[in-house]
Each structure stands twice: as structure tokens, then as C-alpha cells.
Scaffold this motif. Structure first.
Motif, PDB file in Angstrom:
ATOM      1  N   VAL A 352       0.752  -1.235   0.010  1.00 16.06           N
ATOM      2  CA  VAL A 352       0.230   0.049  -0.083  1.00 16.06           C
ATOM      3  C   VAL A 352       0.696   1.238  -0.108  1.00 16.06           C
ATOM      4  N   PHE A 368      -4.985  -2.466  -0.616  1.00 16.99           N
ATOM      5  CA  PHE A 368      -5.493  -2.065   0.571  1.00 16.99           C
ATOM      6  C   PHE A 368      -6.737  -2.973   0.763  1.00 16.99           C
ATOM      7  N   ARG A 374      -6.156  -5.829   8.259  1.00 17.23           N
ATOM      8  CA  ARG A 374      -5.478  -4.631   8.175  1.00 17.23           C
ATOM      9  C   ARG A 374      -5.067  -4.159   9.690  1.00 17.23           C
ATOM     10  N   THR A 378      -1.301  -0.203   7.937  1.00 19.54           N
ATOM     11  CA  THR A 378      -1.983  -0.160   6.567  1.00 19.54           C
ATOM     12  C   THR A 378      -2.716   1.015   6.505  1.00 19.54           C
TER      13      THR A 378
END
Length: 684
Positions: A352, A368, A374, A378
Motif C-alpha cells: 500500500v 488495501f 489490516r 496499513t
């Protein structure tokens, strides 16, 4: 036909375990069933239970155990150990309970396995029960059992119990001290780890590679370079510097303490570097802004046949992000997919970040959204990517999504830097000030220098330069370089030379060797037509020995980086570049482009000023890209300074003329030009 004896069959089972061959193990088991009558000799049952447990075939292991009438502690321990080895910690404790129901006493191999299972499950209650059982059976004084119990208390957060048990141990070996030092480091009690090492040496203990690595981690966490160097000297005297694990620890230590050269020396002296060695060296380069060297070492590791791990992939992606090396980053992404580590949360976060910093926001979004899990890094990477590329509305929307209660993460210090930066670039003054207030009042996060700098930038970009100055004077902390720099940039943008001088004088005091601040002040006076003051600033730079670093732009083509400076004529395709520039200049003027000569460095005639700004490095790089890349392919340019006002205006026109997406990454943000527009909306 002769058959193997029971002892020989047992040896065959052990051989299958050593060679990790399930097929061979099952074949031997079949031979045992075929040649021996039930019940099987107990030692053969133990071998089979051990084999199936280690192969993570627990159903088969339990079946063999159920068919063994005279089960012993060895049989049960084989099943328990195999369960722990394959991370079936709850099953291991269930098997232990079943063993106790048969009134079988655990031995010095059983207890360490169960303590490890309790530690892995973070179950201090079960661990305390096991500890009580070990005391009751008189086995707690065993060195290995005591060490396992101590490790369990450390990993379950029972700090007082762990210390009490450690103090009561009648005997401590190096494994016990290692457990104490390692767990202290993991628990954040760095000085406890350091004092334990000193005490260990005082009682005559001889450290091993694990001890050295744990102590180096403590030195890294405290950034104690002197202490780490002392340990390095002791490592050399003890002869352990040839141990690859210790060498890896030293590379990591020096890298984290910004000592790249010692890390390099140690790395290149390792006779047989393993994947940890290569990963540590790559990480050391990345931590010290040596991204190009990090990529070179990574490519060398590939030539050596080293399979990249998730940690190495993540580090190299960070290097690609720093270099804006999209092509290499995409190749590393492919390696991550091939190695099945692309769904790792750290690799995913690096993807990302890399795509965001390389100007490819679509792939950043895709990485993402495709992540199964996550973490905070992130979210911060995605918000920062949006802010960096001018998608401020998306950055703010994602922040709201993150904080609406459905997400399992909460914003931190870095999150608010990204969000406030997004507000600044969008000109969202009211929303930015509201978020600035909320971060402490609602989220309990103390404001730092970066947050204050973002607010100054927010106010300054919106033309509220005097308000930004008053905000600085009211700050509860001393303004930093970034704070005054934001004000100076706003003064340049809105033509406030007097206030700009105040900001510049503070910058000169904080960072006297930075040429950029002097140049910015000089350019500000030039734009206001105050040529004498502009000349005085540059003369002052010369008198105190400050040299301005040359501005340059570069573009990558077929694995070769082409670098350009202003008025550069050294490129082999100089004639074609000049011809393309002349054509672009004519077409841009025909489309309505008017050169902005406000920031020409000298008091020149207007026609000379136009020529001066037209041969800036980013325009040269753009012309080279147009003559070298096929139609329709985006042109990606990187500049080490902020893109100038005239180049920004010219490239907007050119993007529409050539019908091409042009991506310029300067030292502040991305500018994505397309159809006569820029992603920054002329607000930078």
C-alpha cells in the motif's frame, strides 16, 4: 522371506522422522502391522505416536495411542510434544489432562511442553496449576522445568511471579539467563536485561549466541551505541563473531543505530550468510535512507538463490517506495505473490505504501482492499498515500471510515499527521482545525511538532499567513524547522517578504547549513523585485560557506536512470530533447501558456527570463520521456526539490497537448497531470 526385528522397525520409524518422509513412515507402520501381533511392543507404539505427532497427523497419533494398552508417560509426552510443536496448544493441554486421569505422573520432558502451551495461550491460570503440580511432585527444582515455568510467567505477564521463581531457583544455567534477558527485552524492561547480563557475567556465566543476540536487541532498543560496541569487542574476544546468528545481530544493531559502514563490514565477512543475514543488511540500508544499496543487496541475494521472506519483501518494498521505483516494486510484488506472502499484513502494508509513494494510487487502493487483515500501519499508509497525491477528500473519508467504530484500530500520532496534511493540501481549514482539537480532547494523543507544522501549513496555504504566525507564537513547544519552514513557504506563495524574513532568520538559527532556506528567501525577494536584498542573501550564503545543492530531475527507462540538471546539454540525445522542447514551447504558447518568470534567479530581461525557466530540469526530463516512451505510456519524473511554479503551469498545458498522463514526484508531494489539470488543484 526374512522380516525386520522390532528394534530394526523402530529404527526405520526414527529414520522416517529424520527425513520428514510421511510416506516412508506409513510404509513402516504397515510393515509393523503385517509382521507383528497386537498388542505392539510399547517402545514401537511410542515411536509411532511420536512420528505421527511430529508430522501433524494427530488423529493417527491418537489412534495408535488408544490401541496401546500399557501407555506410559513417554507415550503421552510424545503426543503432547507433537501437539505443541505444531501449535495445537489447547489439544496438548487436553492430552495432558487425559494422561493425569490415568494417574500417570509427568516427567521432565512433559512439563516444559505444557508450560510452553500455557505460555502460547497466554493462560497464566493453567500455568500456575502446572507450577503447583511441579512443586507437589518435587520436580520444580529441575533446571529445565524451572526455566520453562519462568518463561511461561514472563510470556503471560506475571512479572512478579517470574522474578520470584527466578530468585528461588537453586541453579541457573545459560538457558535460564537467556530466558530472563530475552523476556525482559520483549517486555520493554531494557535495563533489567542489561543488568541481568552484567550479573550473569559477574557470577561466572559464559554467554552463548542467544545471549549475545538478546543483549544486542537491548542495546538497539536503547540506542546505546557505546554499550553495543563494548559487547562487540567481547564477542570478538570470545570467538563468537564467526557465529552467523551473532553476526546477524550485529548487523541489525549497527543498522538501527545508523552505523552503516560497520554493518557492511560485518555482513561481507560472514562466510555463509543465511536469509536472516541478507534481510538484516537490506533492512539496515533502508533504515539509513540507502534505498539504492538495499535494492542492490536484494538483487544479489536473488542471484545467490536466497528465497525472500516476508520481512525481506517488506523491507525492499520500503526501499522501492523511497526511490519511487515502481518497476522494481512491481517485480518484488510478483515475488511476494509467488512466495505466498503478499497477504501478510506487513507485506500488504508495504505494498500500500509503495504504490502510494510511486504515484500509482489505483494499485495502492487495490492492495488495501484485498488485504484480509489490516493493522494501523496499513490505514496510515493508505491515508498518507491519498494525502501525498492530492486526493484529500478520499484521505478524510478513509479517516472517518477508520474511526467510525467498525474498525478494530484507533488512530495514532502518525495518523493525525497524515490527516492534517490532507486537510492542508485540500484547503480544508475548518475541518483541519477541528481535527487538531479532537486529537487531544477525544483521542488523548498529545500534539507534536509535526502536528503544529501541519496546522501552520494549513493556515499558510489558505492565505492566512498572519494567523499562522500568531499560531506559532502561541505554541506551547518550541517551533521546529518544519514549523518555520511551513511559514516561510506560505510567505513565498503569498508574497509576504517581511514575515518571510522573520521565518528565515529563525530557520537560519535552527539549521544554519541548510541552503534551501536561503534560496527560498532570495527567490521571495526576487519575485518582489527586491533584487538587492535577494543578492545580499546569496552573498551571505557564499560568505559563510553554504553551497546550494544542484536541483535535478530523473526518469527511469529500461532499467537506466537518466538524470538532468537545469540547462543540461550533456545527454546523448540532447539535440532531440532541444527539438522537442522547442516544439512543446510553441504548442504551449499557442494553447495559452504564459511563462511565469517571477522566480527567475537574476534580474534579467523578460525574454531571457523565459528562456531561463524553460530549461529547468523537469522540463528536460519530460522532453526526454516524450521522445523515448511509446504514446499512451505515463511519464514518471522525480525531482529532488519542489517543482517550480512555471514548470507546474507548463506541464499542465503539455499534458493536454500530448494527451499523456505525466506524474511528477517532487520532495514534497505528487503532481499527477492529465487533461490540462493537476491532482493538487494548483494548491501546493
Amino acid at each position: 522371506m526374512s522380516f525386520l526385528s522390532p528394534n530394526a522397525l523402530g529404527s526405520q520409524v526414527e529414520s522416517a522422522i529424520l527425513t520428514q518422509s510421511q510416506y516412508r513412515g506409513r510404509a513402516v507402520h504397515a510393515q509393523i502391522i503385517k509382521t507383528l501381533s497386537f498388542p505392539l511392543p510399547s517402545f514401537l507404539s511410542n515411536h509411532l505416536v511420536n512420528m505421527y505427532s511430529k508430522f501433524d497427523l494427530l488423529t493417527s497419533a491418537q489412534l495408535v495411542l488408544s490401541l496401546t494398552p500399557d501407555r506410559s508417560v513417554v507415550t503421552w509426552t510424545a503426543l503432547i510434544a507433537g501437539s505443541v510443536q505444531n501449535a495445537h496448544f489447547t489439544s496438548a493441554l487436553v492430552h495432558f489432562s487425559n494422561m493425569r486421569r490415568e494417574s500417570i505422573q509427568p516427567n521432565d520432558f512433559t512439563f516444559p511442553c505444557t508450560f510452553k502451551a500455557s505460555a502460547s495461550l497466554r493462560s497464566s491460570f493453567t500455568g500456575r496449576q502446572l507450577h503447583a503440580l511441579a512443586i507437589k511432585s518435587g520436580q520444580i527444582s529441575d533446571l529445565f522445568i524451572g526455566c520453562s515455568a519462568f518463561d511461561m510467567y514472563c510470556k503471560t505477564g506475571r512479572r512478579d511471579d517470574s522474578r520470584k521463581l527466578f530468585d528461588e531457583m537453586p541453579e541457573r544455567n545459560v538457558a535460564t539467563w537467556n530466558a530472563y534477558i530475552s523476556n525482559s527485552v520483549v517486555d520493554g524492561r531494557i535495563y533489567d536485561a542489561i543488568n541481568a547480563f552484567i550479573e550473569f557475567r559477574r557470577v561466572g556465566g559464559e554467554p552463548n549466541s542467544i545471549t549475545f543476540c538478546a543483549f544486542l536487541n537491548a542495546c538497539s532498543d536503547t540506542s546505546d551505541l557505546l554499550l553495543g560496541r563494548q559487547l562487540h569487542g567481547f564477542v570478538i574476544r570470545s570467538g563468537c563473531d564467526k557465529d552467523v546468528r551473532v553476526a546477524n545481530g550485529l548487523v541489525d544493531f549497527y543498522g538501527k543505530n545508523h552505523q552503516v559502514e560497520p554493518a557492511e563490514v560485518i555482513f561481507y565477512e560472514i562466510r555463509e550468510p543465511n536469509y536472516v543475514s541478507w534481510s538484516s543488511m537490506v533492512a539496515a540500508y533502508v533504515q539509513n535512507d540507502e534505498e539504492e544499496k538495499a535494492c542492490v543487496v536484494f538483487l544479489k541475494s536473488k542471484k545467490e538463490g536466497v528465497e525472500p521472506t516476508d520481512f525481506m519483501i517488506s523491507s525492499v518494498l520500503s526501499a522501492c517506495a523511497g526511490l519511487a521505483g515502481l518497476e522494481l516494486g512491481m517485480a518484488v510484488h510478483c515475488l511476494g505473490v509467488k512466495g505466498c506472502v503478499d497477504e501478510n499484513v506487513y507485506v500488504g502494508s508495504s505494498l500500500v505504501d509503495m504504490y502510494g509513494k510511486c504515484g500509482n494510487i489505483e494499485d495502492s487502493e487495490r492492495a488495501f482492499r484485498e488485504m484480509p487483515v489490516r493493522n494501523l500501519i496499513t490505514w496510515n499508509a493508505m491515508i498518507g498515500g491519498y494525502a501525498h497525491q492530492g486526493h484529500s477528500d478520499k484521505a478524510l473519508a478513509l479517516f472517518k471510515e477508520m474511526t467510525n467504530g467498525d474498525s478494530e484500530v484507533s488512530p495514532n500520532y502518525v495518523t493525525f499527521v497524515c490527516v492534517l496534511s490532507a486537510c492542508s493540501r485540500a484547503g480544508s481549514v475548518e475541518e483541519g482545525m477541528e481535527i487538531f482539537e479532537l486529537m487531544r480532547d477525544w483521542y488523548g494523543i498529545e500534539r507534536g511538532a509535526e502536528h503544529y507544522a501541519c496546522v501552520v501549513d494549513l493556515l499558510g496555504r489558505a492565505g492566512k499567513v498572519e494567523q499562522a504566525y500568531h499560531f506559532i507564537k502561541a505554541m506551547p513547544i518550541r517551533p521546529t524547522v518544519s514549523v518555520w519552514g511551513a511559514l516561510l513557504g506560505a510567505c513565498r506563495m503569498y508574497g509576504k517578504p517581511e514575515l518571510g524574513r522573520i521565518a528565515a532568520e529563525n530557520l537560519f538559527e535552527l539549521d544554519p547549513q541548510d541552503s534551501g532556506n536561503h534560496v527560498l528567501l532570495s527567490n521571495m525577494f526576487s519575485a518582489a523585485g527586491r533584487w538587492k536584498e535577494a543578492t545580499d542573501v546569496r552573498k551571505e550564503m557564499k560568505d559563510v560557506g553554504i553551497k546550494k545543492g544542484p536541483g535535478c530531475s530523473w526518469i527511469a527507462l529500461k532499467n537506466v536512470v537518466h538524470v538532468f540538471q537545469a540547462k543540461d546539454t550533456s545527454h546523448e540525445k540532447n539535440a532531440e530533447i532541444r527539438a522537442m522542447l522547442a516544439k512543446l514551447r510553441r504548442d504551449a504558447k499557442a494553447a495559452g501558456y504564459i511563462p511565469n518568470t517571477d522566480f527567475a534567479l537574476y534580474d534579467l530581461e523578460e525574454e531571457e527570463k523565459e528562456s531561463e525557466v524553460w530549461y529547468h530540469s523537469e522540463k528536460l526530463a519530460l522532453a526526454f520521456g516524450l521522445i523515448s516512451l511509446p504514446p499512451g505510456v505515463p511519464i514518471r519524473i522525480t525531482k529532488n526539490l519542489r517543482v517550480c511554479v512555471d514548470c507546474h503551469s507548463a506541464i499542465k498545458f503539455i499534458s493536454g497537448i500530448v494527451n499523456r498522463e505525466i506524474i511528477v514526484r517532487d520532495n514534497n508531494r505528487f503532481h499527477i497531470f492529465k487533461d490540462n489539470k493537476c491532482s493538487c488543484k494548483d494548491y501546493w
